[in-house]
Design an enzyme around this catalytic site. Structure first.
Site, PDB file in Angstrom:
ATOM      1  N   ASN C 192     -34.024 -14.388  45.639  1.00 26.41           N
ATOM      2  CA  ASN C 192     -34.310 -12.963  45.470  1.00 26.41           C
ATOM      3  C   ASN C 192     -34.784 -12.374  46.797  1.00 26.41           C
ATOM      4  O   ASN C 192     -35.537 -13.002  47.520  1.00 26.41           O
ATOM      5  CB  ASN C 192     -35.416 -12.770  44.418  1.00 26.41           C
ATOM      6  N   ASP C 230     -42.421 -12.953  41.643  1.00 32.78           N
ATOM      7  CA  ASP C 230     -42.705 -12.792  43.070  1.00 32.78           C
ATOM      8  C   ASP C 230     -43.617 -13.859  43.661  1.00 32.78           C
ATOM      9  O   ASP C 230     -44.281 -13.633  44.681  1.00 32.78           O
ATOM     10  CB  ASP C 230     -43.319 -11.413  43.373  1.00 32.78           C
TER      11      ASP C 230
END
Lengths: 286, 286, 286, 286
Positions: C192, C230
Site C-alpha cells: 500500500n 497503516d
C-alpha cells in the site's frame, strides 16, 4: 561594519495597498529597503510581511517609527507587529542536559562571527556541561530538578533569565518539561529541538521507537514550546534516510547531526526576526 | 568502557572462500566478530572488507595477528591491508585559514565524547584561529605562506606533524595548495573539504560561479588530497537546494553548513577505518 | 537476453559458517554467484540474506535445490526461506480508485522494458480508470463497494486474483480498507502507498492535516498491508521539503510525485525479491 | 471548472511603485488577483514578477490589457513581458530516442487531468517509441538523422511543429544535438533533460563518468537549450545519493527516476508560465 537596519515583522488581515503603504512609509523617512518579504494566505485572506531597511541617520527616533507603523496596522484581534533594531544584539539562554553537541554548535556560531547573537547563559539540569560553557566564557548554572522542587527551581531560573536580560530560550536537548507558568513567561520565545520527526514519534525515546517501527527515514523538528507537549508551531524540520543496518546507536548519532543543523537554522530565523507565528503555524521568511 | 577491538581493512583480487577464511581466523583466536562489511566489485572481480572484532585477552600479540592475515592476503600488486587497534587513539592535525566553522565543529566532536580521536594541533596560514584552538586546548601554529617561503614552511609543518605524532591531516577550509612533496608524505591521509560540488565547480570561488550559472543545488565534497588539484578520491558529498532568491552570501552561509556536515562524516569514516581507496575511488563501509 | 538466475531469500537465527555453506552450495552445483547480500542483526543474533546465482544448465531441477537449501536452513519457528526463478515472471494486480498517477507509472514501467513484471489486471472501486488500464492492455474490473456488499465483493476479487494467477497486489491509492480475510489471503504480498508520512498522519486526509499542523516536510510511505491499519512493515519512504506558501492543493500535487516514486521503488524491491519481513520490520537488499 | 485567468510574466529594471501599479491595473479592470510572485535582484536592481488574476467578464479584450501593461513596462533593452490566457491550452512536442520513461511520464500527466497541456506530437530519431505515443493517441514521426541529412530533417521537423501549432519542445532523452538554426526558431522554448548533474559531467556518458569518478551523488538537470551545448539556463535540478555498491546500470536506473521527476517539474513550470529567463539564468516562481 554593517549599517544600522530596522526590521518590521507583521501580520494582519489583508487590506488593499498595504504593501505599497509600508514601502512608502520607509521611503518617506529616507530609508533604503534591504529586503521585503511578503506572503498572503489566500485561504484566510491574511497578510504576513518582513520588511528590513537601512535607517537614515536623520530618520528620527524609533518611537516615531512605531507611531507610523501603528497607523498602517491598527490594533485588532488578528494582527500583530514588532519593530526591531540591528543595534540591539539579542541575548539567548541555552538549556541543556548532558549531550553537548547542540550546545557547542550554538556557542561556536555566536563566537565565530557567524551570528550577531549573544549567548551569555547556559542552564543545565546536570553539572556535565559546565566545561563546554566555560570554553566559550558563558555562565553556567546547574539546577537539579525533581517533582518536588520544580516550582522553586523554575522561579529561580526565570529570575536568572530576567537578571541576565535574556530575550529568548533554546532547549538544546533539555530533558525536562517546562511548566505552563514558565512557558507563558516567554510566549513564542522558547525553541525546542525534538530529537525525532514530529508528529511522528512524540515522547522520550523516539529513536528506539523509530528502530522498532522499521522506518526508512529519521528526522528532527524545532518548534516553539507551548503548554501542550510537542505540539507547538514548527519552525524547521529535516530528515535523513536510514535503513535496516542502522542500530539504535547509529540512529542516535545520525540524528544528532540533523538536530544540530535543524536547531541552528531555526535559531537563526528566530533571532533575525524571520518567523511569524499565527494560528499555531509559522510563516518563515528565510 | 568499550572493550579493546581490532579492525582489519583490506582489499585484494577476489578469491573463493576469502570471507570464510577471515572469519575463521578470528574465531580460531577466540575473538568475537563485532561487524563484517564486505563488498565485491563484480566488474573487476575485486574484494573489499572491513572486519572488526573484540580481541580475546589471550589472543597473542598483534604481530601474530599480522602474520595470520598476511597468510590469507598475500602481498601482491593489487592488494593492501592494515590492522588497527582501538587502544591506539588516532591523532589529527587541522589546517585552516580564517573561517572557524569547520574547525570548531571538529574540535567539539573530539572533546564531547562523540569521537575517540585526538586533535592536538591546529595549523593556520593566518593568526585568526588561535583563539578557537585555545578554547579546546589545542596547540596553534601560524605559518604565513608565500610562493617564496612555501618550501621551507612545508618542511617545518611536516616536522611539526612528526613531532606531534600526527596520523592524518584535515584541511578544514585551508586556502593553500599543498605541494606534491607534502601530499606524498601523507598518502590517502590528507582530507580536504571542497566548498563546492565536485566535479562541478573546481577552483577558488565556487559559490560565485554557482550563482552565476544559476544552479538550483549547491553542495560540498570531501576527498583525499592527491597531487592533481581537486581530483582525489571522493569520500563524502552532500547538497542543498537553492534558488534564484539566494545571494552569493546566502550560498556561502548555506554551503558552510553542508561543508561542516560533509567534512565531519568523512573524518569519522577515515579515523574509524571505514574507507578503502582503490583505483582512485573509495569504498566506504559506513 | 539475460540468463536464467535463481534467487534465495532467507532469514534464520545466526549460526556459524552459514554464509560460507550457502555459497559452497551454489559452487558445488556449478552455479555462478551474481550477488550475495547479507545482514546480521547483532542485537537479536539473526541472519538475513539474498543470494542470486546464474544456474548451470546441468544443475538439476529446482526440487533438488530446495532440498539442498532445506538442509542448511532447517525448518524452525524463527526461520523462513524461498527460492525463485527468473524464468517465472511475477504477476501484479493493481487496485486503484480515481487518481491514475501511480497506476500509469506502474503500467508504463511494466511495458517499457524497465521491469520484468506483468500487470494483467486493474481493479477499481470506481469506473474512472478503465481508460488508463485499456491504454496498456490490462483487464479492468470495477467493484462498487459498500458496507453491505463488501464481503461478497472481496470474495469475487479474490476469485479473480486466483483466476488471473496474481502473485501480489498493489494498492495504488485504493480508497478502500481491505478486510482481515482478504489480507490473510496474501500475507506480505499486498503493498500500500500511504499518501502521508507514516507514522505521522494516519488516516484519510493527511495533506490537510499536514497543512494545518504547519509541517515543513511531507512524505509518503509504502508498507505491506496487515490487519491493523497503516502499521504494516515499511518498505520505502521519501519526503519533500515544503513551506508556508504551499496550499493543500500544492501539497497534494507535490505529494503525488513522492508517492509515485516511493511506490515504484517498493514494487521493484518486492518483485525482485529484495524484501525480507521479520518481526514487523523489513530488511531491504537494494 | 476553473474560471478564465490571465498571467503576466515580466522582468524589467526596478522602478519604484511598479508592484503597486501592476496590482492597481488589475483592480481597476475588475480583476481578482490569484497570486502575485515577485523577486528583486538587489545586486543588479532588477524586478521580476508573475501576476495571475481572474479576469472579469467585462474586462475588455486582451489587446486593451496589453496596452495597459505596455504603459507600465515600457519597451527597453533589458525588459520583457508576456501575457497569457488560461483559455489557450499550450501544445508541447516531445522529442525522444529509445528510452520511453520520460515520454510515458509526460504523456500520462497530460492525459490524467494533472496538467492543462496538450501533447499531440512525438518525434523520434528511432522508430521504437511509436507504440508509446500510440497508447496516448499522439502522432508519431520518426526521423533517422545523419550528418548528411540533418539540415533537411530539421527543416521538415520545424515545418511539422508549425503545422501542429506547437508552442514548445521537450527533449525527453533525445540523443541528437539540435543545430543553431533550430534552437533560434524556439528561443527559451526548448527544454532538455540532461542525464547527469550539470555542470558536473557534460557529454554523452555521464553515468559511466560518475561511476569512474566515484561520486557519492548523481543528479539530473533540466535546462533551456541554447546554441552552446549544455550551458543553457537551468530550470530545475535534483539528486540522489549513491555509493560504491551501485554499478553503472544501477546509476542509469536510479538516474532515470530523477530525470523523470526533474523534467516533469520543469515542464510544469514552463507551461504554467512560471519561468523568467534573464542573463542566462532563470527565476522560477514555483
Amino acid at each position: 561594519m554593517k549599517p544600522r537596519s530596522v526590521i518590521l515583522l507583521a501580520h494582519c488581515p489583508l487590506r488593499p495597498g498595504i504593501a505599497a503603504r509600508l514601502t512608502e512609509l520607509v521611503h518617506s523617512r529616507g530609508g533604503t529597503i534591504l529586503s521585503h518579504d511578503q506572503y498572503v494566505d489566500a485561504e484566510i485572506h491574511h497578510y504576513y510581511t518582513r520588511l528590513e531597511w537601512e535607517a537614515a541617520a536623520a530618520s528620527g527616533g524609533s518611537e516615531e517609527a512605531r507611531d507610523a507603523v501603528a497607523s498602517l496596522i491598527p490594533a485588532e484581534a488578528d494582527a500583530e507587529w514588532s519593530l526591531s533594531d540591528s543595534s540591539e544584539v539579542p541575548r539567548m539562554a541555552i538549556f541543556a542536559s548532558k549531550d553537548p553537541a547542540c550546545l557547542y554548535d550554538l556557542l561556536a556560531r555566536c563566537h565565530s562571527g557567524e551570528w550577531a547573537l549573544e549567548a551569555p547563559l547556559v542552564i543545565g539540569n546536570h553539572p556535565e556541561l559546565a566545561e563546554a560553557a566555560a570554553r566559550f566564557g558563558a555562565e553556567f548554572q546547574a539546577f537539579s530538578i525533581t517533582d518536588e522542587n520544580r516550582k522553586g527551581a523554575e522561579a529561580r531560573q526565570l529570575e536568572l533569565l530576567r537578571a541576565r536580560r535574556i530575550d529568548f530560550v533554546v532547549l538544546a536537548r533539555y530533558m525536562q518539561i517546562l511548566s505552563g507558568d514558565f512557558v507563558r513567561a516567554y510566549p513564542n520565545r522558547i525553541l525546542n529541538i525534538h530529537h525525532g520527526f514530529l508528529p511522528a514519534f512524540p515522547g522520550s525515546r523516539p529513536y528506539r521507537a523509530a528502530r522498532e517501527r522499521g522506518v526508512k527515514i529519521i528526522g528532527a523538528s524545532c518548534h516553539y514550546v507551548t503548554e501542550e507537549l510537542d505540539t507547538g508551531p514548527i519552525i524547521e524540520q529535516d530528515i535523513l534516510r536510514v535503513g535496516h543496518r542502522h542500530s539504535v546507536e547509529d540512529l542516535v548519532r545520525l540524528g544528532r547531526d540533523v538536530e544540530k543543523v535543524v536547531l541552528a537554522r531555526a535559531v537563526r530565523c528566530h533571532f533575525q526576526r524571520r518567523v511569524v507565528v499565527h494560528r499555531g503555524r509559522t510563516v518563515v521568511f528565510d
